[in-house]
Write a protein that holds these residues in place. Structure first.
Motif, PDB file in Angstrom:
ATOM      1  N   ALA A 174     -36.385 -27.366  26.756  1.00  0.00           N
ATOM      2  CA  ALA A 174     -36.777 -28.627  26.702  1.00  0.00           C
ATOM      3  C   ALA A 174     -36.312 -29.408  25.319  1.00  0.00           C
ATOM      4  CB  ALA A 174     -37.996 -29.335  26.919  1.00  0.00           C
ATOM      5  N   LEU A 175     -36.823 -28.536  24.343  1.00  0.00           N
ATOM      6  CA  LEU A 175     -36.669 -28.839  22.938  1.00  0.00           C
ATOM      7  C   LEU A 175     -35.119 -28.354  22.545  1.00  0.00           C
ATOM      8  CD1 LEU A 175     -37.675 -29.665  20.274  1.00  0.00           C
ATOM      9  CD2 LEU A 175     -38.483 -27.457  19.794  1.00  0.00           C
ATOM     10  N   ILE A 176     -34.530 -27.478  23.030  1.00  0.00           N
ATOM     11  CA  ILE A 176     -33.247 -26.916  22.754  1.00  0.00           C
ATOM     12  C   ILE A 176     -32.202 -28.122  23.393  1.00  0.00           C
ATOM     13  CG2 ILE A 176     -31.346 -25.229  23.510  1.00  0.00           C
ATOM     14  CD1 ILE A 176     -33.264 -24.252  21.349  1.00  0.00           C
ATOM     15  N   SER A 191     -32.989 -31.211  23.836  1.00  0.00           N
ATOM     16  CA  SER A 191     -33.039 -32.393  23.220  1.00  0.00           C
ATOM     17  C   SER A 191     -32.588 -32.299  21.881  1.00  0.00           C
ATOM     18  CB  SER A 191     -34.712 -32.884  22.913  1.00  0.00           C
ATOM     19  OG  SER A 191     -35.206 -32.747  24.072  1.00  0.00           O
ATOM     20  N   ALA A 192     -32.537 -31.180  21.042  1.00  0.00           N
ATOM     21  CA  ALA A 192     -31.870 -31.124  20.036  1.00  0.00           C
ATOM     22  C   ALA A 192     -30.269 -31.211  19.971  1.00  0.00           C
ATOM     23  CB  ALA A 192     -32.376 -29.668  19.279  1.00  0.00           C
ATOM     24  N   LYS A 193     -29.786 -30.696  21.140  1.00  0.00           N
ATOM     25  CA  LYS A 193     -28.573 -30.659  21.501  1.00  0.00           C
ATOM     26  C   LYS A 193     -28.114 -32.172  21.432  1.00  0.00           C
ATOM     27  CE  LYS A 193     -27.594 -26.304  23.423  1.00  0.00           C
ATOM     28  NZ  LYS A 193     -27.460 -25.527  24.554  1.00  0.00           N
ATOM     29  N   PHE A 194     -28.962 -32.868  22.344  1.00  0.00           N
ATOM     30  CA  PHE A 194     -28.476 -34.183  22.716  1.00  0.00           C
ATOM     31  C   PHE A 194     -28.533 -34.982  21.198  1.00  0.00           C
ATOM     32  CE2 PHE A 194     -29.829 -38.741  23.490  1.00  0.00           C
ATOM     33  CZ  PHE A 194     -28.605 -39.015  24.346  1.00  0.00           C
TER      34      PHE A 194
END
Length: 107
Positions: free
Chosen positions: A82-84, A86-89
């Motif tokens: 989820a964090l990965i 979100s960071a990509k987005f």
């Protein structure tokens, strides 16, 4: 001798007060519209991209290790998907929005 800026400003406001001219409306009275929101978002993404590229360039110049070292550090943190994503987005959205909104403006 010419007048100072302060004197000019005082004279301007005295003239406007005497003639009862309306003052420009404040931004809070305007009704929000889609083009207004898109323009603000376009400017925000442009600023974010400028800052991001500048910070990345400074980091590349000033940090002592090469990029693979820092990539391995991030991988060792074992961040959740989820964090990965979100960071990509958060990285992809400013690029795509700013680009496509610029194309829309040109068309």
């Amino acid at each position: 001798m010419g007048t100072t800026a302060k004197e000019e400003m005082t004279r301007f406001w005295e003239k406007n007060t005497k003639s009862n001219r309306p003052v420009s409306p404040h931004v809070t009275i305007y009704k929000w519209s889609l083009p207004m929101a898109m323009s603000i978002t376009h400017r925000g993404t442009g600023i974010a991209l400028s800052l991001g590229v500048s910070l990345f360039g400074l980091a590349a110049l000033l940090l002592p290790e090469q990029f693979p070292h820092y990539l391995a550090m991030v991988k060792s943190l074992s961040l959740g998907p989820a964090l990965i994503y979100s960071a990509k987005f958060a990285l992809a959205f400013p690029f795509s929005y700013h680009t496509w909104n610029g194309v829309r403006h040109l068309v």
